[in-house]
Enzyme design. Structure first.
Site, PDB file in Angstrom:
ATOM      1  CE  LYS A 169      14.944   6.573 -27.288  1.00  0.00           C
ATOM      2  NZ  LYS A 169      15.161   5.146 -27.418  1.00  0.00           N
ATOM      3  CB  THR A 170      15.070   3.641 -32.720  1.00  0.00           C
ATOM      4  OG1 THR A 170      14.408   3.766 -31.463  1.00  0.00           O
ATOM      5  CG2 THR A 170      15.241   2.177 -33.054  1.00  0.00           C
ATOM      6  CG  ASP A 217      17.777   3.134 -26.416  1.00  0.00           C
ATOM      7  OD1 ASP A 217      17.801   4.373 -26.276  1.00  0.00           O
ATOM      8  OD2 ASP A 217      16.875   2.528 -26.999  1.00  0.00           O
ATOM      9  CD  GLU A 218      14.486   4.725 -23.627  1.00  0.00           C
ATOM     10  OE1 GLU A 218      14.560   5.743 -22.940  1.00  0.00           O
ATOM     11  OE2 GLU A 218      13.673   4.602 -24.568  1.00  0.00           O
ATOM     12  CD  GLN A 270      10.962  10.489 -23.867  1.00  0.00           C
ATOM     13  OE1 GLN A 270      10.249   9.507 -24.055  1.00  0.00           O
ATOM     14  NE2 GLN A 270      11.716  11.008 -24.834  1.00  0.00           N
ATOM     15  NE  ARG A 274       5.445   8.667 -25.478  1.00  0.00           N
ATOM     16  CZ  ARG A 274       6.681   8.671 -25.932  1.00  0.00           C
ATOM     17  NH1 ARG A 274       7.111   7.686 -26.676  1.00  0.00           N
ATOM     18  NH2 ARG A 274       7.509   9.674 -25.672  1.00  0.00           N
TER      19      ARG A 274
END
Length: 785
Positions: free
Chosen positions: A33-34, A225-226, A256, A621
């Site tokens: 996504k980044t 974002d997020e 998340q 992670r």
């Protein structure tokens, strides 16, 4: 550079190419996504969108800096510098600096951190003569923070009888008064706390339509974002700014969303499609980070959540090792297992320490891990402990620097007015506070007019206070002509803070002096970074002022403070801090009921689902290998308690797990030798009378109902056959689709059956806990339909 669009998969490319309108990018863990956000911004600029008109809100300032750097390499660093990019707090602090006078604040207002706010609330509670055990400062601050994030001002609080009643029921009826005092004192000190940066921005955009119109016109394209971690206050700011052009792109993953305790509202992402017409939806479902086993295991857990967006995460990566699950006797043994495993993996695979991370639910769990790593001589680093900028000696220096920029900063002044000691006692400080409250002035303003105020202090003390004011004003003159490093160096020398620290002969004093030196090094790095020439040779405006440095420090997040990226150490952190990071090998420790999931987060389904999302974040992670561990007993609050394996371990499909120790059922103590209880008396095992009364001798004279032949054999000779047959009769009644009742798990539906006889299992989807596989001979199920 090759065409950046060629570096994207089809789903990523579609999201990057979408230019106008509202859009949501549902981005699974490790799905890139980044990269999509970065390339989308670069693509907008390549399509002619002015960089000044793009607003990008990121999770950390560090992430924003890295994205800006990557965008700069694609479109030119000069243009990338013009982007409005950073966290909500940093971007809106920048807006408030420009517009603060409209709200009655100075442009150089101070930003209070949590420590500053707790100290101020403690002072207010003391002045109001309230019971500090009932009004705990941290709890009061948390309550006020929740008000602000929900846009409940002091006025709104007093108009809400339900909130007031809740505080009365909690035996804290004067919360509203403390809230009012806190807001007034911050205003008088020219200070805002973190929550104010959002609350005051909402106030600015609501009360001043011209300001709203100005920033709506400026920000033609908005990216967030997020988005799943935004709270109500952030949500309203974004809605207001995007309302005119509606070119808004939000990126997030509902799986998340883990910050409800900070006020994050998962409904913001779940309901995004209701807020805007013709929303375009893009799903990034390919995971590039983890092995297939890890991805599928994480999916099998998160599927148990009912509140979620529809997506299917997959990967082309190799299958990889199964997830290792380890049961230990104690937390000490758990720590030794982690340290030994890290050591072995390092040796076997020639790995660096930085390839490993240990994640835990609470900070307290780090102790046992640290002890074990030290004994193995494995370097580690703890994230989220005491921040560098929260250390006393650093706060003392920063308080002097804050006073230079904003002399009305009450908390900074109280901290240094007698440090190093200059003969100003606590009684004098209290008199100054009372006078400041009486005259509705700041303490510094009282000091400037000390001859006009009746303070009842002696002439010697008055002279010391006047000298203090003169010193601060001399620092202010220096700040007008020098950069942040030169001012800080001057202040440290003039106040003789280093000499004060060197008076202490304790070993800790040496590290405190080194910390002050490191602060100066950090300010020098800041200056150098500001003066750095862009790679494309263009000029840009630089700001090396003390005020700009202090804002940079105040807005730094936990992970922004990483100094040495090359430091080779194992990372220890809570799962919340691990968000957005990745490691080759991940150890998730303390997987026990009431620890993870937390005992405080199992009262409602929404709380439990957030805990499950937290486990999902932890598991995803890992790139190559994940280890899960739990202890049979652990010290909690100073007492040794027996532990039960976390339900999350049961929720992972068994085919993705390798149990390093034998799997044990919850609530069964395998560490007691059954021989200690002696033999069971033989006359107690026959059950002769109950069997004969129930089956062989019916009370009525009617012919008994036909029963299988085996039941008519006298007990106890063939008791085993009777028992097995009862089970077979019971099994035959349960079929797929039956609704059944279980004494512990409640109501559920039978999904599948497998096995025969005593090994027959039923997979049941329970309303309370999701899917469970149960052995029918022990399940004691009641068929409801």
């Amino acid at each position: 550079m090759t065409n950046y669009l060629d570096q994207l998969n089809e789903a990523q490319r579609e999201a990057v190419l979408q230019k106008n309108g509202a859009m949501i990018i549902i981005a699974g863990a490790g799905s890139g996504k980044t990269r999509v956000l970065t390339y989308r911004i670069a693509h907008l600029m390549k399509q002619g969108v002015d960089s000044f008109s793009i607003l990008a809100l990121t999770f950390t300032n560090k992430a924003a800096r890295e994205m800006k750097d990557r965008i700069g390499k694609m479109v030119g660093h000069s243009e990338a510098k013009n982007l409005w990019m950073g966290t909500f707090h940093s971007v809106f602090a920048r807006i408030l600096r420009s517009e603060a006078d409209k709200l009655g604040f100075p442009k150089n207002f101070t930003i209070y951190d949590t420590q500053d706010s707790v100290r101020l609330i403690s002072a207010i509670i003391k002045e109001m003569q309230l019971d500090k055990d009932r009004y705990k400062p941290k709890q009061v601050l948390s309550r006020i923070s929740s008000f602000k994030n929900s846009l409940i001002t002091v006025k709104a609080y007093y108009n809400n009888s339900e909130l007031q009643e809740t505080d009365k029921m909690a035996n804290r009826p004067r919360i509203g008064e403390i809230y009012q005092q806190y807001v007034d004192r911050c205003f008088k000190a020219g200070a805002m706390d973190f929550d104010d940066l959002l609350l005051r921005t909402n106030e600015l955009l609501t009360r001043f339509p011209d300001v709203l119109a100005k920033y709506q016109d400026r920000f033609r394209y908005i990216l967030v974002d997020e988005y799943q971690d935004t709270n109500h206050s952030q949500y309203l700011i974004v809605r207001a700014l995007a309302d005119k052009f509606q070119n808004i792109c939000v990126v997030g993953d509902d799986s998340q969303s883990i910050y409800a305790f900070r006020g994050a509202n998962i409904q913001n992402i779940l309901n995004f499609q209701r807020d805007y017409e013709d929303v375009k939806i893009f799903k990034l479902e390919q995971n590039y980070r983890s092995t297939s086993n890890i991805v599928e295991a994480a999916n099998s857990v998160i599927d148990k959540n009912k509140t979620k967006l529809d997506k299917e995460i997959w990967t082309d990566n190799s299958k990889g090792e199964k997830i290792k699950v380890m049961r230990t006797l104690s937390e000490g043994e758990e720590g030794r297992f982690v340290a030994n495993s890290i050591f072995e993996n390092k040796m076997n695979h020639q790995l660096k320490n930085r390839s490993f991370a240990v994640l835990y639910r609470t900070n307290a769990q780090s102790r046992a891990i640290e002890d074990a790593l030290r004994k193995k001589d494995i370097a580690y680093r703890i994230y989220g402990g005491l921040s560098f900028y929260q250390r006393k000696e650093i706060k003392d220096v920063l308080s002097y620097l804050r006073l230079i920029v904003n002399p009305n900063d009450e908390e900074a002044l109280k901290r240094v007015i007698n440090y190093p000691a200059r003969g100003v006692g606590q009684t004098t400080i209290e008199k100054l506070s009372v006078a400041a409250n009486h005259y509705k002035k700041s303490i510094f303003e009282i000091l400037e007019n000390i001859d006009k105020v009746d303070l009842k202090i002696n002439s010697g003390t008055k002279l010391k206070l006047q000298n203090f004011v003169t010193m601060i004003k001399s620092f202010q003159i220096e700040a007008q002509i020098k950069n942040a490093f030169e001012v800080a160096d001057f202040v440290i020398k003039q106040t003789k803070i280093i000499k004060e620290l060197e008076k202490d002969s304790a070993p800790e004093a040496v590290s405190k002096v080194e910390n002050v030196q490191e602060l100066l090094n950090g300010i020098k790095d800041f200056i150098d970074e500001q003066n750095e020439e862009p790679e494309d040779g263009t000029e840009r405006k630089t700001d090396t002022s003390l005020a700009f440095f202090l804002e940079d420090v105040a807005l730094a997040t936990d992970l922004d403070n990483e100094k040495d990226k090359n430091e080779d150490s194992v990372s220890l952190m809570t799962i919340h801090l691990a968000k957005g990071l990745e490691f080759e090998y991940v150890y998730i420790v303390g997987l026990e009921e009431n620890l993870f999931p937390s005992a405080m987060s199992m009262n409602t389904r929404s709380e439990l689902e957030e805990e499950r999302r937290l486990f999902y974040v932890a598991l995803t992670r890992a790139e190559k290998q994940a280890y899960l561990s739990y202890a049979h007993s652990r010290y909690r609050w100073g007492k040794l308690v027996d532990c039960e394996p976390s339900r999350f371990l049961e929720e992972i499909d068994d085919k993705y797990i390798d149990f390093m120790t034998p799997k044990v059922s919850p609530n069964i103590n395998k560490f007691i030798n059954e021989d200690i209880f002696g033999d069971v008396p033989q006359d107690k095992v026959r059950f002769k009378k109950p069997v004969q009364r129930a089956i062989i001798k019916p009370k009525s004279k009617q012919k008994p109902k036909t029963v299988p032949k085996t039941i008519q054999i006298s007990a106890p000779k063939n008791l085993k056959k009777v028992s097995n047959l009862n089970q077979n009769l019971f099994d035959s009644n349960i079929t797929v689709g039956n609704v059944v009742q279980h004494s512990k798990f409640g109501k559920g539906e039978v999904v599948s059956l497998e096995g025969v006889g005593s090994n027959k299992k039923a997979e049941i989807n329970f309303d309370s806990v999701g899917n469970k596989k149960l052995l029918l001979q022990f399940a004691k199920l009641k068929i409801l339909g």
